[in-house]
Design an enzyme around this catalytic site. Structure first.
Site, PDB file in Angstrom:
ATOM      1  N   HIS A   1       5.143   2.198  -5.178  1.00 14.49           N
ATOM      2  CA  HIS A   1       4.909   2.756  -6.672  1.00 14.49           C
ATOM      3  C   HIS A   1       5.322   1.642  -7.632  1.00 14.49           C
ATOM      4  O   HIS A   1       6.225   1.012  -7.179  1.00 14.49           O
ATOM      5  CB  HIS A   1       5.716   3.875  -6.870  1.00 14.49           C
ATOM      6  CG  HIS A   1       5.120   4.987  -6.078  1.00 14.49           C
ATOM      7  ND1 HIS A   1       4.226   5.483  -6.033  1.00 14.49           N
ATOM      8  CD2 HIS A   1       5.931   5.755  -5.207  1.00 14.49           C
ATOM      9  CE1 HIS A   1       3.661   6.814  -5.427  1.00 14.49           C
ATOM     10  NE2 HIS A   1       5.085   6.786  -4.635  1.00 14.49           N
TER      11      HIS A   1
ATOM     12  N   ASP B   1      -2.240   5.173   2.411  1.00 18.55           N
ATOM     13  CA  ASP B   1      -3.117   4.071   2.898  1.00 18.55           C
ATOM     14  C   ASP B   1      -2.998   4.020   4.413  1.00 18.55           C
ATOM     15  O   ASP B   1      -3.704   3.149   4.785  1.00 18.55           O
ATOM     16  CB  ASP B   1      -3.112   2.861   2.248  1.00 18.55           C
ATOM     17  CG  ASP B   1      -3.312   3.049   0.648  1.00 18.55           C
ATOM     18  OD1 ASP B   1      -4.224   3.877   0.403  1.00 18.55           O
ATOM     19  OD2 ASP B   1      -2.878   2.423  -0.070  1.00 18.55           O
TER      20      ASP B   1
ATOM     21  N   ASP C   1       8.736  -3.687   4.685  1.00 21.56           N
ATOM     22  CA  ASP C   1       7.811  -2.595   4.393  1.00 21.56           C
ATOM     23  C   ASP C   1       8.369  -2.056   2.967  1.00 21.56           C
ATOM     24  O   ASP C   1       9.667  -1.581   2.869  1.00 21.56           O
ATOM     25  CB  ASP C   1       8.169  -1.601   5.469  1.00 21.56           C
ATOM     26  CG  ASP C   1       7.595  -0.331   5.221  1.00 21.56           C
ATOM     27  OD1 ASP C   1       6.489  -0.228   4.059  1.00 21.56           O
ATOM     28  OD2 ASP C   1       7.668   0.695   5.818  1.00 21.56           O
TER      29      ASP C   1
ATOM     30  N   SER D   1       2.633   3.600   7.301  1.00 18.07           N
ATOM     31  CA  SER D   1       3.432   3.672   8.438  1.00 18.07           C
ATOM     32  C   SER D   1       2.997   3.525   9.530  1.00 18.07           C
ATOM     33  O   SER D   1       3.257   3.161  10.615  1.00 18.07           O
ATOM     34  CB  SER D   1       3.800   5.161   8.066  1.00 18.07           C
ATOM     35  OG  SER D   1       5.054   5.172   7.128  1.00 18.07           O
TER      36      SER D   1
ATOM     37  N   LYS E   1      -8.499   2.668   7.914  1.00 13.46           N
ATOM     38  CA  LYS E   1      -9.436   4.079   7.939  1.00 13.46           C
ATOM     39  C   LYS E   1     -10.951   3.983   8.308  1.00 13.46           C
ATOM     40  O   LYS E   1     -11.632   4.720   7.815  1.00 13.46           O
ATOM     41  CB  LYS E   1      -9.042   5.002   6.954  1.00 13.46           C
ATOM     42  CG  LYS E   1      -7.382   5.191   6.680  1.00 13.46           C
ATOM     43  CD  LYS E   1      -7.319   6.499   5.876  1.00 13.46           C
ATOM     44  CE  LYS E   1      -5.853   6.423   5.480  1.00 13.46           C
ATOM     45  NZ  LYS E   1      -5.579   7.587   4.687  1.00 13.46           N
TER      46      LYS E   1
ATOM     47  N   LEU F   1      36.456  -3.158 -34.027  1.00  7.34           N
ATOM     48  CA  LEU F   1      35.642  -2.374 -34.640  1.00  7.34           C
ATOM     49  C   LEU F   1      35.556  -2.685 -36.006  1.00  7.34           C
ATOM     50  O   LEU F   1      36.496  -3.403 -36.784  1.00  7.34           O
ATOM     51  CB  LEU F   1      36.160  -0.787 -34.378  1.00  7.34           C
ATOM     52  CG  LEU F   1      36.447  -0.269 -33.059  1.00  7.34           C
ATOM     53  CD1 LEU F   1      37.264   1.024 -32.969  1.00  7.34           C
ATOM     54  CD2 LEU F   1      34.983  -0.086 -32.324  1.00  7.34           C
TER      55      LEU F   1
ATOM     56  N   GLY G   1       0.821  -1.105   0.061  1.00 12.20           N
ATOM     57  CA  GLY G   1       0.027  -0.046  -0.043  1.00 12.20           C
ATOM     58  C   GLY G   1       0.876   1.345   0.020  1.00 12.20           C
ATOM     59  O   GLY G   1       2.183   1.123   0.244  1.00 12.20           O
TER      60      GLY G   1
ATOM     61  N   SER H   1      31.681  -8.596 -32.854  1.00 10.79           N
ATOM     62  CA  SER H   1      31.217  -9.282 -31.463  1.00 10.79           C
ATOM     63  C   SER H   1      31.616  -8.366 -30.274  1.00 10.79           C
ATOM     64  O   SER H   1      32.707  -8.430 -29.608  1.00 10.79           O
ATOM     65  CB  SER H   1      32.217 -10.674 -31.458  1.00 10.79           C
ATOM     66  OG  SER H   1      33.590 -10.613 -31.800  1.00 10.79           O
TER      67      SER H   1
END
Ligand code: ADP
Length: 638
Positions: free
Chosen positions: A123, A44, A119, A47, A175, A478, A40, A551
């Protein structure tokens, strides 16, 4: 009320600590441990909830407290005296100070159990952190704001928790005080969640109306929710079955961590029991070899055991001298896991650099470490909608399903049955960073049906007929460095010495075998993998193979090196500074690349990783092509 921490029981704990510290520690040590994650966002009330759990359990471990004190500088009192608001502030401050990018582990304990709560930040860009935190968890608390209901992140977190194998899900509708403890609000959220949960395979979860802030239904039943008859949060956390208890009922499997052989009289195999139980006298099988024996002793630091179960670290001794080494798996003789080298798996990509199909990575599963290559994903999952999307590769935080193959058989079980034998990580071979976590679904049937065909005319015979030692001269450098020019001279010189050679040239191979490939990183990797396989077949045929490919990546050059017999791979770095190669511009390609007409050109807008330790390095500024070819031939045939 059973299972609820009252102030009385906390008081008794304190008294026990004061009276008899040894008895206290003993009780504490034998408590089971529950690991859980909270999902959450800060909004929300995460903590606050964690603060509430720590506060109400009153037993914050010392180091935890010290960390909090150091961080907030405000929580300066003893564990029992902490002010709730200050504690929550401290946790929130810790978060803001950058802990959001990592998983914060917090410890607490009650009379009945010890707890570790991971915890994890909420995101989407922290998907990898959540997966890390969840990988060892027994339970997930999915936090919902009662005013908001099910959100995108609720779905994402639930999907990830289920994916990672967490079977205990608590839907904490938080809540509740802000919606007047309204049962209708709670029931609606539970109904919505049930529908979603069923759609992703979550068959059971425990919904709870709580208030982290006010403490409702945290330690005991709340007077504000008389309509709720289920357990309070801590009560549930104290009694829910932990993974090790579930694992104990599964068939016995122990990955071997090391062989314990202090002297000639003792030989034991040490490891952590992943699942099941084992007793002296049990018939076991060592995998992948399939050798069988009987357990003669179970040895631990505290003496021999009559029985050991999942979650215990032990040393097993066998009645017979059979081969068994690190990475092997010891299992019940009549119910062993399978071994295979091709699988379907879910992969959670955790690195900034995208996954490259065909690149070889280290795959670590249990105590086994092998080389693995992943195919192009079958699909990627949109973690917000659970939609399947087409994907060529996987980026940071992407979750996809792909087939993969390993260079050796690995002993495994599907992740859904066994997290230890089905869960793996992928490690980048150059940087050693963990780039992905994965879960094996099943082995591909073709892995069982395609067997290596033993042929009578061996590679030694082929080489003997040609009177030479096979080798691969692997030119890298190269574009325009001089690979083709020098390789061509080397082949002519060897042919004059009656050596049987074959020159594989980059441009030529791209006309045939690899004409389906372009110049993206993924295609370059596949290009080199195929050339490596062809070169390997040619060495089996006894040839001296010369390859001239840019390569550009160390990883693939090392992969080809690993494919060859020891000593057969000779890396030749045609070392020409970019400025010189560009000045030569034999094919006019640099000009096109500079003008933007040609994309993904090595040295311009695609990287070249210089060999760190090539067998031969040719400086084409100091040496002519002829001199370089002589030096290479002299190194091959002294
Ligand atoms: P690559 O195969 O690496 O792309 P080529 O061999 O096709 O490179 O081209 C290299 C060019 O550089 C050729 O035209 C070659 O004549 C020129 N050249 C100049 N000096 C050297 C040298 N010392 N070694 C190799 N090539 C050189």
């Amino acid at each position: 009320m059973s299972g609820i921490i009252t102030n009385d029981s906390v008081y008794q704990t304190d008294a026990l600590i004061a009276e008899d510290i040894d008895a206290y520690l003993d009780v504490h040590q034998h408590k089971t441990m529950l690991r859980f994650i909270t999902c959450g966002s800060v909004d929300d009330g995460k903590s606050t909830l964690i603060g509430r759990l720590l506060y109400d359990s009153k037993m914050i471990f010392e180091d935890q407290l010290a960390a909090l004190e150091a961080d907030s500088k405000r929580v300066g009192t003893q564990g029992q005296e902490i002010d709730f608001a200050l504690l929550v502030d401290g946790l929130a401050a810790e978060r803001e100070q950058g802990i959001t990018i990592d998983v914060a582990y917090r410890f607490f304990a009650t009379e009945k159990r010890k707890f570790i709560v991971a915890d994890t930040p909420g995101h989407e860009q922290y998907t990898r952190n959540m997966v890390t935190g969840a990988s060892t968890a027994d339970l997930a608390v999915i936090l919902i704001d009662a005013r908001k209901g099910i959100l995108t992140q609720t779905r994402r977190h639930s999907y990830l928790a289920h994916l990672i194998g967490i079977r205990n899900i608590v839907l904490a509708v938080n809540k509740m005080d802000l919606v007047d403890y309204d049962q209708a609000v709670f029931d609606k959220i539970v109904a919505d969640y049930t529908e979603f949960a069923n759609s992703i395979g979550i068959t059971a979860f425990t919904p709870m109306p709580i208030s982290g802030f006010k403490g409702d239904n945290i330690t005991g039943p709340s007077e504000n929710t008389p309509w709720y008859t289920g357990p309070a949060l801590i009560e549930h956390l104290e009694t829910v079955e932990v993974n090790s208890a579930v694992d104990a009922d599964k068939p016995f499997r122990m990955p071997v961590q090391w062989v314990n052989r202090p002297n000639l009289d003792f030989r034991g195999f040490s490891g952590l029991i992943a699942t099941g139980t084992v007793k002296p006298g049990d018939a076991i099988r060592v995998l992948p070899s399939g050798k069988t024996s009987t357990v003669s002793r179970i040895v631990t630091m505290d003496g021999d055991l009559d029985q050991a179960v999942a979650g215990q670290s032990v040393t097993l001794c066998f009645a017979d001298e059979i081969d068994c080494s690190r990475g092997d798996v010891i299992a019940l003789a009549d119910n062993p896991p399978q071994a295979a080298d091709q699988f379907e798996a879910t992969i959670v990509w955790m690195a900034d650099e995208e996954m490259l199909p065909s690149r070889s990575y280290w795959l670590k599963i249990g105590t086994q470490m092998v080389t693995a290559t992943i195919q192009q994903p079958k699909y990627q999952v949109n973690v917000n909608t659970m939609e399947h999307l087409a994907a060529k590769t996987l980026d940071l935080n992407a979750i996809g399903v792909a087939n993969l193959s390993t260079d050796k058989q690995i002993v495994f079980e599907p992740y859904a049955q066994n997290r230890t034998l089905g869960g793996f990580i992928l490690i980048d071979k150059i940087s050693n960073a963990t780039v992905a976590a994965g879960m094996l679904h099943f082995s591909l049937r073709r892995a069982q049906n395609v067997h290596w065909q033993a042929t009578d005319v061996s590679r030694e015979f082929h080489a003997g007929l040609k009177n030479q030692k096979p080798a691969v001269l692997w030119f890298t450098g190269l574009s325009g460095a001089g690979k083709s020019t020098i390789a061509n001279l080397v082949e002519k010189k060897l042919a004059r010495m009656n050596r049987h050679t074959f020159l594989l040239d980059g441009d030529n191979v791209r006309h045939g075998l690899n004409k389906d490939l372009g110049f993206t990183d993924a295609d370059r990797v596949e290009n080199i993998r195929r050339v490596g396989e062809v070169a390997k077949l040619m060495t089996d045929a006894g040839l001296i193979v010369i390859t001239a490919f840019i390569s550009p990546f160390r990883s693939e050059r090392d992969m080809v090196r690993q494919m060859m017999q020891p000593g057969e791979f000779i890396e030749v770095h045609i070392d020409t500074p970019l400025a010189d190669a560009e000045a030569r511009d034999v094919k006019g390609l640099y000009k096109k690349a500079r003008s933007g007409e040609l994309k993904n050109f090595t040295g311009i807008d695609s990287p070249y990783e210089t060999p760190l330790d090539p067998e031969i390095r040719v400086d084409t500024v100091a040496m002519t092509a002829e001199e370089a070819a002589d030096a290479i031939v002299a190194r091959l045939i002294p």
